[in-house]
Write a protein that holds these residues in place. Structure first.
Motif, PDB file in Angstrom:
ATOM      1  N   ASP A  49       0.871  -1.179   0.000  1.00  5.43           N
ATOM      2  CA  ASP A  49       0.000   0.000   0.000  1.00  5.43           C
ATOM      3  C   ASP A  49       0.905   1.225   0.000  1.00  5.43           C
ATOM      4  O   ASP A  49       1.585   1.518   0.978  1.00  5.43           O
ATOM      5  CB  ASP A  49      -0.903  -0.014   1.230  1.00  5.43           C
ATOM      6  CG  ASP A  49      -1.778   1.218   1.352  1.00  5.43           C
ATOM      7  OD1 ASP A  49      -1.655   2.149   0.514  1.00  5.43           O
ATOM      8  OD2 ASP A  49      -2.581   1.266   2.299  1.00  5.43           O
ATOM      9  N   MET A  50       0.900   1.947  -1.113  1.00  5.47           N
ATOM     10  CA  MET A  50       1.799   3.076  -1.292  1.00  5.47           C
ATOM     11  C   MET A  50       1.072   4.415  -1.159  1.00  5.47           C
ATOM     12  O   MET A  50       1.599   5.447  -1.556  1.00  5.47           O
ATOM     13  CB  MET A  50       2.498   2.954  -2.646  1.00  5.47           C
ATOM     14  CG  MET A  50       3.321   1.681  -2.722  1.00  5.47           C
ATOM     15  SD  MET A  50       4.305   1.528  -4.194  1.00  5.47           S
ATOM     16  CE  MET A  50       5.428   2.886  -4.056  1.00  5.47           C
ATOM     17  N   SER A  51      -0.099   4.402  -0.575  1.00  8.88           N
ATOM     18  CA  SER A  51      -0.912   5.618  -0.489  1.00  8.88           C
ATOM     19  C   SER A  51      -0.287   6.700   0.395  1.00  8.88           C
ATOM     20  O   SER A  51      -0.679   7.867   0.312  1.00  8.88           O
ATOM     21  CB  SER A  51      -2.318   5.289   0.009  1.00  8.88           C
ATOM     22  OG  SER A  51      -2.277   4.721   1.302  1.00  8.88           O
ATOM     23  N   VAL A  53       3.219   7.039   0.555  1.00 10.91           N
ATOM     24  CA  VAL A  53       4.593   7.271   0.093  1.00 10.91           C
ATOM     25  C   VAL A  53       4.668   8.692  -0.457  1.00 10.91           C
ATOM     26  O   VAL A  53       3.924   9.055  -1.365  1.00 10.91           O
ATOM     27  CB  VAL A  53       5.001   6.239  -0.984  1.00 10.91           C
ATOM     28  CG1 VAL A  53       6.352   6.595  -1.593  1.00 10.91           C
ATOM     29  CG2 VAL A  53       5.041   4.840  -0.383  1.00 10.91           C
ATOM     30  N   THR A  54       5.563   9.489   0.105  1.00 10.70           N
ATOM     31  CA  THR A  54       5.683  10.885  -0.297  1.00 10.70           C
ATOM     32  C   THR A  54       6.767  11.112  -1.345  1.00 10.70           C
ATOM     33  O   THR A  54       6.788  12.148  -2.009  1.00 10.70           O
ATOM     34  CB  THR A  54       5.978  11.776   0.919  1.00 10.70           C
ATOM     35  OG1 THR A  54       7.167  11.299   1.567  1.00 10.70           O
ATOM     36  CG2 THR A  54       4.813  11.748   1.903  1.00 10.70           C
ATOM     37  N   PHE A  55       7.672  10.137  -1.508  1.00  9.06           N
ATOM     38  CA  PHE A  55       8.776  10.267  -2.465  1.00  9.06           C
ATOM     39  C   PHE A  55       9.326   8.882  -2.731  1.00  9.06           C
ATOM     40  O   PHE A  55       9.404   8.045  -1.826  1.00  9.06           O
ATOM     41  CB  PHE A  55       9.882  11.162  -1.879  1.00  9.06           C
ATOM     42  CG  PHE A  55      11.136  11.206  -2.703  1.00  9.06           C
ATOM     43  CD1 PHE A  55      11.222  12.026  -3.813  1.00  9.06           C
ATOM     44  CD2 PHE A  55      12.224  10.422  -2.373  1.00  9.06           C
ATOM     45  CE1 PHE A  55      12.384  12.067  -4.576  1.00  9.06           C
ATOM     46  CE2 PHE A  55      13.387  10.455  -3.130  1.00  9.06           C
ATOM     47  CZ  PHE A  55      13.461  11.287  -4.236  1.00  9.06           C
ATOM     48  N   MET A  56       9.717   8.631  -3.982  1.00  7.07           N
ATOM     49  CA  MET A  56      10.386   7.378  -4.316  1.00  7.07           C
ATOM     50  C   MET A  56      11.461   7.674  -5.341  1.00  7.07           C
ATOM     51  O   MET A  56      11.193   8.275  -6.381  1.00  7.07           O
ATOM     52  CB  MET A  56       9.409   6.344  -4.874  1.00  7.07           C
ATOM     53  CG  MET A  56      10.084   5.014  -5.183  1.00  7.07           C
ATOM     54  SD  MET A  56       8.962   3.727  -5.758  1.00  7.07           S
ATOM     55  CE  MET A  56       8.709   4.226  -7.448  1.00  7.07           C
ATOM     56  N   ASP A  57      12.692   7.251  -5.056  1.00  4.42           N
ATOM     57  CA  ASP A  57      13.776   7.417  -6.015  1.00  4.42           C
ATOM     58  C   ASP A  57      14.066   6.078  -6.690  1.00  4.42           C
ATOM     59  O   ASP A  57      13.300   5.122  -6.555  1.00  4.42           O
ATOM     60  CB  ASP A  57      15.020   8.022  -5.347  1.00  4.42           C
ATOM     61  CG  ASP A  57      15.720   7.093  -4.364  1.00  4.42           C
ATOM     62  OD1 ASP A  57      15.329   5.915  -4.222  1.00  4.42           O
ATOM     63  OD2 ASP A  57      16.680   7.560  -3.722  1.00  4.42           O
ATOM     64  N   GLU A  85       0.427  10.318  -7.256  1.00  5.43           N
ATOM     65  CA  GLU A  85       0.843  10.944  -8.513  1.00  5.43           C
ATOM     66  C   GLU A  85       2.362  11.002  -8.694  1.00  5.43           C
ATOM     67  O   GLU A  85       2.875  10.656  -9.755  1.00  5.43           O
ATOM     68  CB  GLU A  85       0.255  12.344  -8.611  1.00  5.43           C
ATOM     69  CG  GLU A  85       0.498  12.997  -9.946  1.00  5.43           C
ATOM     70  CD  GLU A  85      -0.181  14.341 -10.058  1.00  5.43           C
ATOM     71  OE1 GLU A  85       0.180  15.065 -11.000  1.00  5.43           O
ATOM     72  OE2 GLU A  85      -1.047  14.682  -9.236  1.00  5.43           O
ATOM     73  N   GLY A  86       3.099  11.435  -7.687  1.00  2.75           N
ATOM     74  CA  GLY A  86       4.553  11.536  -7.813  1.00  2.75           C
ATOM     75  C   GLY A  86       5.213  10.186  -8.054  1.00  2.75           C
ATOM     76  O   GLY A  86       6.107  10.058  -8.900  1.00  2.75           O
ATOM     77  N   ARG A 108      -3.266   8.400  -8.028  1.00  4.41           N
ATOM     78  CA  ARG A 108      -4.030   9.024  -6.949  1.00  4.41           C
ATOM     79  C   ARG A 108      -3.259  10.221  -6.458  1.00  4.41           C
ATOM     80  O   ARG A 108      -2.061  10.170  -6.319  1.00  4.41           O
ATOM     81  CB  ARG A 108      -4.234   8.027  -5.807  1.00  4.41           C
ATOM     82  CG  ARG A 108      -5.107   6.864  -6.225  1.00  4.41           C
ATOM     83  CD  ARG A 108      -5.360   5.948  -5.099  1.00  4.41           C
ATOM     84  NE  ARG A 108      -5.908   6.722  -3.977  1.00  4.41           N
ATOM     85  CZ  ARG A 108      -6.128   6.203  -2.788  1.00  4.41           C
ATOM     86  NH1 ARG A 108      -5.872   4.962  -2.561  1.00  4.41           N
ATOM     87  NH2 ARG A 108      -6.613   6.937  -1.823  1.00  4.41           N
ATOM     88  N   GLY A 109      -3.969  11.301  -6.156  1.00  9.74           N
ATOM     89  CA  GLY A 109      -3.324  12.552  -5.719  1.00  9.74           C
ATOM     90  C   GLY A 109      -2.905  12.543  -4.362  1.00  9.74           C
ATOM     91  O   GLY A 109      -2.368  12.186  -3.558  1.00  9.74           O
TER      92      GLY A 109
END
Length: 109
Positions: A49-51, A53-57, A85-86, A108-109
């Motif tokens: 569940d990545m809802s 997650v604020t950043f992923m590199d 979205e990001g 998803r935003g």
């Protein structure tokens, strides 16, 4: 760097790991450890569940791609849910969305 908060929920249908924070070089080892501790029933999916997650590199992307292969080799599958979205942008730009997301998945935003 922000801390990664992981919550694991296991039941007979699937194991779900909720990820909150940044998936990057410094935090991915904690996610790998949580995945290693998770009990996976035969052919049950591992849901991430990545809802939150604020950043992923690229480290997070690499982890997800390697996990997908490892699970497939064991007869399981990876399911990503709540992709924001990001993170969706990273998946789309690299073409990994075709491997990691079901057809028709919307950001998803």
């Amino acid at each position: 760097m922000s801390d990664l908060i992981l919550t694991t929920h296991e039941d007979s249908d699937a194991t779900t790991i909720t990820v909150a924070g940044e998936m990057d070089l410094t935090s991915c080892p904690a996610l790998e450890e949580a995945i290693g501790r998770a009990s996976l029933a035969d052919s049950a999916p591992l849901c991430i569940d990545m809802s939150q997650v604020t950043f992923m590199d690229s480290s997070g992307l690499n982890l997800l791609l390697q996990l997908r292969l490892r699970l497939a080799d064991g007869g399981n599958r990876l399911v990503l849910t709540g992709v924001r979205e990001g993170t969706m942008r990273v998946l789309t730009l690299t073409g990994a969305d075709a491997l990691l997301l079901p057809a028709g998945t919307l950001a998803r935003g």
